[in-house]
Design an enzyme around this catalytic site. Sequence first.
Site, short mmCIF file in Angstrom:
data_model
loop_
_atom_site.label_atom_id
_atom_site.label_comp_id
_atom_site.label_asym_id
_atom_site.label_seq_id
_atom_site.Cartn_x
_atom_site.Cartn_y
_atom_site.Cartn_z
CD GLN A 147 47.61 46.50 37.93
OE1 GLN A 147 48.14 45.58 38.55
NE2 GLN A 147 46.70 47.29 38.49
CD GLN B 126 45.49 43.41 35.73
OE1 GLN B 126 45.73 42.29 36.16
NE2 GLN B 126 44.99 44.37 36.48
CG ASP B 127 46.66 47.62 33.31
OD1 ASP B 127 45.51 47.19 33.16
OD2 ASP B 127 47.00 48.31 34.28
CG ASP C 131 41.00 46.73 33.50
OD1 ASP C 131 39.83 46.49 33.15
OD2 ASP C 131 41.35 46.78 34.69
NE ARG D 214 37.91 46.50 35.24
CZ ARG D 214 38.34 45.86 36.32
NH1 ARG D 214 37.49 45.50 37.27
NH2 ARG D 214 39.62 45.56 36.46
#
Length: 543
Positions: free
Chosen positions: A338, A360-361, A382, A450
């Site tokens: 992240q 990511q993130d 994500d 998700r």
Amino acid sequence: MASSLLKTFLLLSAIFCTRSWAVISSSSSSTATLDTHLVSIKSVCKSTPYPDACFDSLKLSISVDINITPNILSYLLQTLQIAISEAGKVLDLFSTINGDSGIVEKQRGAIRDCKELHQITITSLQRSMSWIQSDDARKLSDARAFLSAALTNKNTCLEGLDSATGPLKPVLVQSIISSYKHVSNSLSLLPKPAPQKMKGGSNRRLMGFPAWLSPRDRRILQSSGGDYNPSDIITVAKDGTGNFTTITAAINFAPSYKSDRIIIYVREGIYKENVDIPSFKTNIVLLGDGADSTVITGSRSMGDGWTTFSSATLGVSGNGFLARDMAFMNTAGPGKQQAVALRVNADLSAVYRCKIVGYQDTLYVHSFRQFYRESDIYGTVDFICGNAAVVFQGCNMIARLPIPGQFNVITAQARDNPDMDTGISIQNCSILASDDLSSKSGSVKSYLGRPWTTYSRTVYMESYIDSLIDPSGWVEWSGDQGLDTLYYGEYENSGPGSDTDGRVTWPGYHIMDYEDARAFTVSEFIAGDQWLDSTSFPYDDGV
């Protein structure tokens, strides 16, 4: 003053709430008995997430004066008052934490994050109580948004503490969990406001400034670059020709708790700094020279020991935040876990014509109500995540090439309570692959979203979905977690990846109709027609 709002509460609960609040009447006699109070309290508490905590807190009120007729408003205010009191005790516990406190952080910023978020929670609870007592039914949405944000703060704090160790950790964790039970109960007792009556179709809104916006703010928000009057703004320039050479210095200089917009013009340049806009720096506006010209960049990540929350290149906690014509980047790389480029946990925040770049993130839409327009968001896993009530319009979500063995997920929404008015609404956007991902066509799977938590909620409406998206559309987080309690929806999308014939068959997945889609529009989902006019940013208020 409260009696009028009580009538609104009872009317709204009768028409719009799914719970039955019928058992809140007083006894036939003029004096309410102890038994009447207890029966009424048990009836109300039965519908809350934590009935025992609810009953234990509300039964305290009957020892004060049993001659008060019980009603839902008094119960709600009592529950909220207990929540504020218990939150204060947790803050006192945090104040005892220092370097020798018995908590060892494995990720930098965990305790600091908790302290900051918990202080925001206390303010949110206090403001919610004030709004509920204000006799203004329009403030119900505000109170619900702030209570939802408070519960999100709890989850973020506990996630940060998860890897911590030490003898004080169990005490702190249990105190946080117990305290926030009262917040959850308060939210469950607060009725949802009535949906607005809307005509069919969508109306484009642009430059429709409200009467209360000052002439100064109107003038600045309609200007750009060289048109700014130096006396109206704070200027940041790397070459020393402005008021400051760093954005952090300009934020520190800006006055606190301002109701007027604080305009910070950031001239062309690459600003290598991690910028924090704390909760007391309200109504900050960052204006750049373009998303390819004014860039804020950092490289913090979980892989280097930061929490997700504290990894942000730009972290925003001050309500009323606006950004236009800038880029926010996190260059930690696809293998550093992240690594947030932009984190927003500020109410009534909007971003226009910006670029948000990471892996990511990338974009952490943490909490409160937010809006993004005509912005490009790049990432892998994500890369739009969090638990805000947020609407994206006219944006490009661009999936990048992840590390070997990873798949891409556009969204990971973190709603974990059915009472929360939160979720991700993606409308009239484009879901695309970057050039490096396109060159690996077929070897990397990409999904629309998700379920980070059990009541995850995300919808795609009237958007273009390219062929990068797997025919199933959505992917599990862990086994069957949330598959029957989440809400994932698609409405009138186009493009080669929009075919719903091969989509997941989860109970929580929906092919939406017009009425379903209406609930996720700017006007309905984030009350945008009440505040977005003050930003000068265009938006569409319906479907």
